[in-house]
Design a protein around this motif. Sequence first.
Motif, PDB file in Angstrom:
ATOM      1  N   LYS A   1       0.866  -1.181   0.000  1.00  0.00           N
ATOM      2  CA  LYS A   1       0.000   0.000   0.000  1.00  0.00           C
ATOM      3  C   LYS A   1       0.898   1.223   0.000  1.00  0.00           C
ATOM      4  O   LYS A   1       2.048   1.163   0.413  1.00  0.00           O
TER       5      LYS A   1
ATOM      6  N   GLY B   1       0.844   5.353   1.298  1.00  0.00           N
ATOM      7  CA  GLY B   1       0.092   6.197   2.209  1.00  0.00           C
ATOM      8  C   GLY B   1       0.932   7.312   2.796  1.00  0.00           C
ATOM      9  O   GLY B   1       2.090   7.513   2.437  1.00  0.00           O
TER      10      GLY B   1
ATOM     11  N   GLU C   1       5.505   3.324   1.571  1.00  0.00           N
ATOM     12  CA  GLU C   1       5.058   2.291   0.647  1.00  0.00           C
ATOM     13  C   GLU C   1       5.533   0.950   1.197  1.00  0.00           C
ATOM     14  O   GLU C   1       6.736   0.723   1.351  1.00  0.00           O
TER      15      GLU C   1
ATOM     16  N   ALA D   1      -2.881   7.443   6.804  1.00  0.00           N
ATOM     17  CA  ALA D   1      -3.919   7.217   5.804  1.00  0.00           C
ATOM     18  C   ALA D   1      -3.290   6.401   4.686  1.00  0.00           C
ATOM     19  O   ALA D   1      -2.231   6.763   4.168  1.00  0.00           O
ATOM     20  N   LEU D   2      -3.933   5.276   4.348  1.00  0.00           N
ATOM     21  CA  LEU D   2      -3.404   4.397   3.313  1.00  0.00           C
ATOM     22  C   LEU D   2      -4.324   4.388   2.108  1.00  0.00           C
ATOM     23  O   LEU D   2      -5.544   4.431   2.242  1.00  0.00           O
ATOM     24  N   ALA D   3      -3.730   4.317   0.938  1.00  0.00           N
ATOM     25  CA  ALA D   3      -4.486   4.289  -0.317  1.00  0.00           C
ATOM     26  C   ALA D   3      -4.667   2.848  -0.766  1.00  0.00           C
ATOM     27  O   ALA D   3      -4.291   1.907  -0.083  1.00  0.00           O
ATOM     28  N   ALA D   4      -5.175   2.696  -1.954  1.00  0.00           N
ATOM     29  CA  ALA D   4      -5.484   1.387  -2.530  1.00  0.00           C
ATOM     30  C   ALA D   4      -4.226   0.519  -2.657  1.00  0.00           C
ATOM     31  O   ALA D   4      -3.108   1.004  -2.596  1.00  0.00           O
ATOM     32  N   ASN D   5      -4.471  -0.756  -2.866  1.00  0.00           N
ATOM     33  CA  ASN D   5      -3.383  -1.715  -3.047  1.00  0.00           C
ATOM     34  C   ASN D   5      -2.564  -1.361  -4.274  1.00  0.00           C
ATOM     35  O   ASN D   5      -3.070  -0.836  -5.253  1.00  0.00           O
TER      36      ASN D   5
END
Length: 84
Positions: free
Chosen positions: A3, A5, A52, A76-80
Amino acid sequence: MKKIGVIGIVITEKDKETIMSMQNILGDFADIIVGRMGIPREHVNAIALIVEGSVERISALTGKLGQFKNIAVKSALAANMEEN
């Protein structure tokens, strides 16, 4: 799965021992830190990390940083992301 973020760090007291410990932790997790920006202020410092890596590794970093009483941490983490 990786991920990407952001980890936001706010240091509310400029305690040299805490800051040195935090720097050591960041060094231990250098493999997942791809960017860093720090904003020094008179009474408080703010740091933004772009990370990452695996959720487990990112969570371990935020958990270690969150153990200090004068450091506030949010992530805060984003999409895979696909691993290369």
